[in-house]
Scaffold this motif. Structure first.
Motif, PDB file in Angstrom:
ATOM      1  N   UNK A  62     -12.827   6.306  -5.487  1.00 36.81           N
ATOM      2  CA  UNK A  62     -12.917   6.733  -6.876  1.00 36.81           C
ATOM      3  C   UNK A  62     -11.575   6.533  -7.577  1.00 36.81           C
ATOM      4  N   UNK A  63     -11.587   6.194  -8.852  1.00 32.64           N
ATOM      5  CA  UNK A  63     -10.328   6.011  -9.584  1.00 32.64           C
ATOM      6  C   UNK A  63      -9.460   7.270  -9.514  1.00 32.64           C
ATOM      7  N   UNK A  64      -8.184   7.076  -9.242  1.00 29.56           N
ATOM      8  CA  UNK A  64      -7.250   8.187  -9.232  1.00 29.56           C
ATOM      9  C   UNK A  64      -7.084   8.876  -7.898  1.00 29.56           C
ATOM     10  N   UNK A  65      -7.884   8.534  -6.890  1.00 32.27           N
ATOM     11  CA  UNK A  65      -7.773   9.161  -5.571  1.00 32.27           C
ATOM     12  C   UNK A  65      -6.671   8.468  -4.774  1.00 32.27           C
ATOM     13  N   UNK A  66      -5.741   9.257  -4.235  1.00 34.96           N
ATOM     14  CA  UNK A  66      -4.623   8.702  -3.469  1.00 34.96           C
ATOM     15  C   UNK A  66      -4.944   8.722  -1.970  1.00 34.96           C
ATOM     16  N   UNK A  67      -4.326   7.788  -1.222  1.00 31.59           N
ATOM     17  CA  UNK A  67      -4.594   7.653   0.201  1.00 31.59           C
ATOM     18  C   UNK A  67      -3.302   7.529   0.979  1.00 31.59           C
ATOM     19  N   UNK A  68      -3.355   7.973   2.243  1.00 28.59           N
ATOM     20  CA  UNK A  68      -2.189   7.855   3.109  1.00 28.59           C
ATOM     21  C   UNK A  68      -1.977   6.410   3.556  1.00 28.59           C
ATOM     22  N   UNK A  69      -3.071   5.742   3.934  1.00 32.10           N
ATOM     23  CA  UNK A  69      -2.978   4.343   4.342  1.00 32.10           C
ATOM     24  C   UNK A  69      -2.964   3.440   3.113  1.00 32.10           C
ATOM     25  N   UNK A  70      -2.370   2.248   3.238  1.00 33.23           N
ATOM     26  CA  UNK A  70      -2.363   1.322   2.098  1.00 33.23           C
ATOM     27  C   UNK A  70      -3.780   0.955   1.691  1.00 33.23           C
ATOM     28  N   UNK A  71      -3.915   0.580   0.440  1.00 29.29           N
ATOM     29  CA  UNK A  71      -5.217   0.131  -0.039  1.00 29.29           C
ATOM     30  C   UNK A  71      -5.599  -1.197   0.612  1.00 29.29           C
ATOM     31  N   UNK A  72      -6.881  -1.484   0.612  1.00 27.31           N
ATOM     32  CA  UNK A  72      -7.322  -2.799   1.029  1.00 27.31           C
ATOM     33  C   UNK A  72      -8.062  -2.802   2.349  1.00 27.31           C
ATOM     34  N   UNK A  73      -8.099  -3.991   2.928  1.00 32.07           N
ATOM     35  CA  UNK A  73      -8.941  -4.238   4.092  1.00 32.07           C
ATOM     36  C   UNK A  73      -8.534  -3.404   5.305  1.00 32.07           C
ATOM     37  N   UNK A  74      -7.235  -3.193   5.501  1.00 30.62           N
ATOM     38  CA  UNK A  74      -6.793  -2.485   6.701  1.00 30.62           C
ATOM     39  C   UNK A  74      -7.337  -1.063   6.738  1.00 30.62           C
ATOM     40  N   UNK A  75      -7.268  -0.378   5.615  1.00 31.93           N
ATOM     41  CA  UNK A  75      -7.758   0.996   5.561  1.00 31.93           C
ATOM     42  C   UNK A  75      -9.251   1.051   5.869  1.00 31.93           C
ATOM     43  N   UNK A  76     -10.012   0.102   5.316  1.00 29.39           N
ATOM     44  CA  UNK A  76     -11.453   0.064   5.560  1.00 29.39           C
ATOM     45  C   UNK A  76     -11.750  -0.219   7.026  1.00 29.39           C
ATOM     46  N   UNK A  77     -11.049  -1.171   7.607  1.00 28.43           N
ATOM     47  CA  UNK A  77     -11.302  -1.538   8.999  1.00 28.43           C
ATOM     48  C   UNK A  77     -10.985  -0.390   9.954  1.00 28.43           C
ATOM     49  N   UNK A  78      -9.905   0.338   9.688  1.00 29.03           N
ATOM     50  CA  UNK A  78      -9.553   1.469  10.540  1.00 29.03           C
ATOM     51  C   UNK A  78     -10.633   2.548  10.471  1.00 29.03           C
ATOM     52  N   UNK A  79     -11.062   2.883   9.252  1.00 32.41           N
ATOM     53  CA  UNK A  79     -12.085   3.921   9.080  1.00 32.41           C
ATOM     54  C   UNK A  79     -13.409   3.489   9.702  1.00 32.41           C
ATOM     55  N   UNK A  80     -13.757   2.229   9.546  1.00 29.43           N
ATOM     56  CA  UNK A  80     -15.016   1.732  10.085  1.00 29.43           C
ATOM     57  C   UNK A  80     -14.982   1.714  11.609  1.00 29.43           C
ATOM     58  N   UNK A  81     -13.878   1.267  12.199  1.00 29.65           N
ATOM     59  CA  UNK A  81     -13.754   1.223  13.651  1.00 29.65           C
ATOM     60  C   UNK A  81     -13.886   2.620  14.245  1.00 29.65           C
TER      61      UNK A  81
END
Length: 358
Positions: A62-81
């Protein structure tokens, strides 16, 4: 059983999201059902989700939500794995080739893993390599089945099956076929060719100015489509209706549903029109609406050619001027829609799963 659906996002207005929710809503009356959404892009899902269905997301985009991991593919792959490694369910249905490949790599083998695909993957290499580890592939059309069969040719499995998408649970709203309205719906993207429809409708209104075109949806093409309506002076005949989670309810106010794309994937717009008892006018083609309709029974299909806009306008005018034919096609549409009823489609899925479980 516990059945889990893994989808890119349960929060958007895509047709494949709608198809998954329709199936999950029917299955949850007999099984434990969970939907895992890789991304959450808005506060609440665009389409209503049955409260009996467990819904969770992996990445809050969602717009405005901050994350510990960088944005992009790496964050998605880690969460999915992490999610796939710890997944506990009897059946996992993945709904995009990229997700299916990850399921083949990481989901425990005791889980029945099914790839639900609507069209040929853009990059077939990973599919050819990892899909043989899955238990089955399910497509919605024969064309898609043939495409996946060719990609997997020579590999030891998985079998490829065809099960069409389900309509929402009934009763469905039904058109009275007495409004002088043509409707169209979907995401406003170049491939959906709404500009082609507007140009054809300009020809229609020149001869039948009392008919209206209602466009449902939204997307990046909106500005260009509005400019086209202005250029053709169609302000009194073409209306931009915005997005709606109840496209069937809106189609039930029309007497014709227009589809001008050359490829319909997954085709929910066409199926929802049939469910309302509204005839469809579309183009011929192996990936077009012809995969979901029967011309002469529930629809009119126009040959693709250099003069296809004029030919499409002529098909619309012929149906507008023939009320009896519209009514015959409307009755045929309801008969065709019966094959997409949620209980019918859910039973086919259950039969497939039973054949795959040890």
């Amino acid at each position: 059983m516990k059945i889990c659906f893994l989808i890119p996002s349960a929060y958007g207005m895509r047709g494949d999201t709608r198809a998954v929710l329709n199936l999950a809503t029917e299955l949850v009356s007999r099984h434990e059902v969970e939907i895992v959404s890789v991304r959450r892009v808005r506060e609440t899902p665009f389409f209503p989700v049955d409260p009996r269905i467990a819904l969770r997301w992996l990445i809050d985009a969602r717009p405005g939500v901050r994350h510990l991991l960088p944005r992009g593919q790496m964050r998605t792959e880690v969460a999915l794995w992490r999610t796939l490694r710890g997944l506990r369910c009897d059946v996992l249905v993945t709904t995009r080739p990229g997700l299916s490949v990850q399921a083949a790599r990481h989901v425990p083998r005791e889980t029945v893993r099914i790839a639900r695909d609507w069209s040929r993957p853009a990059v077939p290499g990973p599919v050819r390599r990892f899909y043989p580890k899955l238990d089955a592939v399910v497509t919605s059309t024969e064309t898609a089945k043939d495409e996946f069969a060719r990609i997997l040719e020579g590999a030891e499995g998985p079998p490829v099956h065809v099960i069409p998408d389900a309509l929402p649970q009934g009763p469905w709203p039904r058109s009275r076929m007495d409004n002088r309205v043509v409707s169209a719906g979907g995401r406003w993207l170049p491939g959906k060719a709404f500009d082609r429809l507007i140009e054809a409708f300009a020809i229609v209104t020149d001869k039948r100015p009392d008919w209206r075109l209602r466009l449902y949806g939204g997307g990046p093409e909106e500005k260009r489509l509005r400019a086209l309506v202005g250029r053709l002076d169609l302000h009194n005949n073409v209306y931009f209706m915005g997005t709606t989670p109840d496209l069937q309810g809106e189609f039930a106010k029309a007497s014709i549903v227009a589809v001008t794309s050359h490829a319909e994937t997954p085709g929910m717009t066409v199926i929802e029109a049939l469910g309302c008892g509204v005839p469809v006018v579309g183009f011929e083609g192996t990936r077009g609406p012809g995969e979901f309709v029967t011309p002469g029974r529930d629809s009119v299909l126009v040959p693709r050619s250099e003069g296809e806009i004029e030919a499409y306008a002529s098909a619309l005018l012929a149906l507008i001027d023939d009320e009896r034919r519209r009514m015959v096609l409307a009755a045929g549409a309801l008969e065709s829609a019966a094959g997409h009823a949620a209980p019918v489609i859910a039973n086919r899925w259950e039969t497939l799963v039973d054949s795959l479980r040890p």
